[in-house]
Design an enzyme around this catalytic site. Structure first.
Site, PDB file in Angstrom:
ATOM      1  N   GLU A   4     103.933  19.024   6.892  1.00  0.00           N
ATOM      2  CA  GLU A   4     102.830  19.340   5.983  1.00  0.00           C
ATOM      3  C   GLU A   4     101.510  18.885   6.587  1.00  0.00           C
ATOM      4  O   GLU A   4     101.440  17.920   7.358  1.00  0.00           O
ATOM      5  CB  GLU A   4     103.045  18.683   4.622  1.00  0.00           C
ATOM      6  CG  GLU A   4     102.967  17.164   4.622  1.00  0.00           C
ATOM      7  CD  GLU A   4     102.985  16.577   3.218  1.00  0.00           C
ATOM      8  OE1 GLU A   4     102.213  17.037   2.353  1.00  0.00           O
ATOM      9  OE2 GLU A   4     103.783  15.644   3.003  1.00  0.00           O
ATOM     10  N   TRP A   5     100.450  19.591   6.250  1.00  0.00           N
ATOM     11  CA  TRP A   5      99.108  19.233   6.688  1.00  0.00           C
ATOM     12  C   TRP A   5      98.566  18.139   5.777  1.00  0.00           C
ATOM     13  O   TRP A   5      98.576  18.270   4.555  1.00  0.00           O
ATOM     14  CB  TRP A   5      98.195  20.451   6.654  1.00  0.00           C
ATOM     15  CG  TRP A   5      96.770  20.141   7.006  1.00  0.00           C
ATOM     16  CD1 TRP A   5      95.713  20.023   6.162  1.00  0.00           C
ATOM     17  CD2 TRP A   5      96.262  19.898   8.329  1.00  0.00           C
ATOM     18  NE1 TRP A   5      94.566  19.723   6.859  1.00  0.00           N
ATOM     19  CE2 TRP A   5      94.875  19.636   8.193  1.00  0.00           C
ATOM     20  CE3 TRP A   5      96.839  19.870   9.595  1.00  0.00           C
ATOM     21  CZ2 TRP A   5      94.057  19.366   9.282  1.00  0.00           C
ATOM     22  CZ3 TRP A   5      96.023  19.587  10.684  1.00  0.00           C
ATOM     23  CH2 TRP A   5      94.653  19.344  10.529  1.00  0.00           C
ATOM     24  N   ILE A   6      98.123  17.032   6.379  1.00  0.00           N
ATOM     25  CA  ILE A   6      97.595  15.892   5.629  1.00  0.00           C
ATOM     26  C   ILE A   6      96.108  15.765   5.927  1.00  0.00           C
ATOM     27  O   ILE A   6      95.700  15.688   7.091  1.00  0.00           O
ATOM     28  CB  ILE A   6      98.303  14.574   6.026  1.00  0.00           C
ATOM     29  CG1 ILE A   6      99.820  14.683   5.841  1.00  0.00           C
ATOM     30  CG2 ILE A   6      97.732  13.404   5.247  1.00  0.00           C
ATOM     31  CD1 ILE A   6     100.255  14.859   4.416  1.00  0.00           C
ATOM     32  N   ASP A  63     106.066   1.663  15.986  1.00  0.00           N
ATOM     33  CA  ASP A  63     104.932   2.023  16.852  1.00  0.00           C
ATOM     34  C   ASP A  63     103.662   1.972  16.009  1.00  0.00           C
ATOM     35  O   ASP A  63     102.870   2.901  15.975  1.00  0.00           O
ATOM     36  CB  ASP A  63     105.154   3.421  17.442  1.00  0.00           C
ATOM     37  CG  ASP A  63     104.223   3.710  18.624  1.00  0.00           C
ATOM     38  OD1 ASP A  63     103.488   2.796  19.057  1.00  0.00           O
ATOM     39  OD2 ASP A  63     104.224   4.859  19.109  1.00  0.00           O
TER      40      ASP A  63
END
Length: 289
Positions: free
Chosen positions: A92-94, A195
């Site tokens: 999904e685009w955040i 990370d």
């Protein structure tokens, strides 16, 4: 990444609506990344022409592992492929803007993630840090996992690359033999991002923080915290909120450089001697040599 790969990725994700736009996003050093819009949705797609084995599977599995802790937010993964020549990850685009509580929400979310415990340390499958493979396994004790799967692995790689020899190698061997002087027993196996630096969290709608690009493992939560202090990107509000939700143990300051050593060794092996002095400083601190 040509449109045929984009279309295949979208089809596999269940979106067969018309492709509106594809815009490359610059900044990443490993994959090519794209903002993709269809009539149905907006997506973030990573592409790699020749990834290591199970590369995007590992990332998708890591994000799902964090999502299952019901703590900090992660992007939804729609699909992925590790097929050479057309490997991709569709998420999904955040997008959003920070507000006053964003950093505190991130601290609370990471603390809640760390409160998700497992019976053993390590991880059930191998992962990556950048493009470097990380051999994993499941261990009863954190110190054994950290020595064998993390520090020793980078030590051996550094020897192969000619970046750990002479005095540096001698100090490293001394350190590996004496880890129990600094790492306490009885450490709980927390779910870790693995990370966690400032480039691996982003802001979504309503200022809600999301973590991305994990290298998930279970282990000492202070290992995650130590890396947050290597390259910055975390505010005092983050640490205050974290500490209020899950108080940091007294031994953290003593063990912090020891945990940062792993990431410094990774950067030494990836990028060369520009990280050598930082590695040497940590080794001298713990070996007195």
């Amino acid at each position: 990444m040509d449109n045929s790969i984009v279309e295949k990725a979208l089809y596999q994700a269940g979106d067969q609506s018309r492709l509106v736009s594809t815009v490359q996003i610059h900044g990443g050093s490993i994959n090519k990344s794209f903002y993709v819009e269809t009539e149905k949705n907006q997506y973030f797609i990573k592409y790699h022409p020749d990834p290591p084995e199970n590369f995007f599977h590992t990332e998708a599995h890591g994000l799902e592992s964090i999502r299952r802790t019901d703590s900090v937010q992660v992007p939804e993964v729609f699909t992925y492929s590790d097929t050479p020549g057309e490997a991709f990850l569709v998420m999904e685009w955040i997008e959003g803007k920070a507000f006053q509580e964003t950093d505190a929400l991130l601290g609370e979310g990471i603390a809640k993630m760390h409160r998700a415990h497992a019976g053993k340390h390590g991880f059930s499958e191998d992962t990556y840090i950048g493009l470097l493979p990380q051999k994993n396994g499941l261990y009863e004790r954190w110190i054994d996992y950290y020595r064998e799967s993390r520090l020793t692995a980078q030590w051996k790689l550094g020897i192969q690359k000619g970046r750990i020899d002479g005095k540096r190698r001698e100090r490293m061997e001394t350190l590996l033999a004496g880890l129990d002087k600094w790492i306490p027993s009885g450490i709980k196996a927390s779910c870790l991002h693995g990370d966690l630096w400032g480039g691996n969290w982003i802001i979504g709608s309503d200022g809600v923080p999301f973590v991305i690009d994990p290298s998930v493992l279970y282990g000492d939560r202070h290992f995650d915290l130590a890396f947050t202090e290597v390259f910055g990107g975390f505010s005092s509000q983050f640490y205050e909120a974290y500490n209020e939700c899950y108080p940091i143990e007294d031994y953290y300051q003593e063990v912090k450089p020891l945990y940062q050593l792993y990431y410094l060794l990774v950067h030494l092996n990836l990028f060369g001697e520009s990280y050598g002095s930082s590695v040497d400083a940590v080794l001298r601190r713990y070996t007195g040599k």
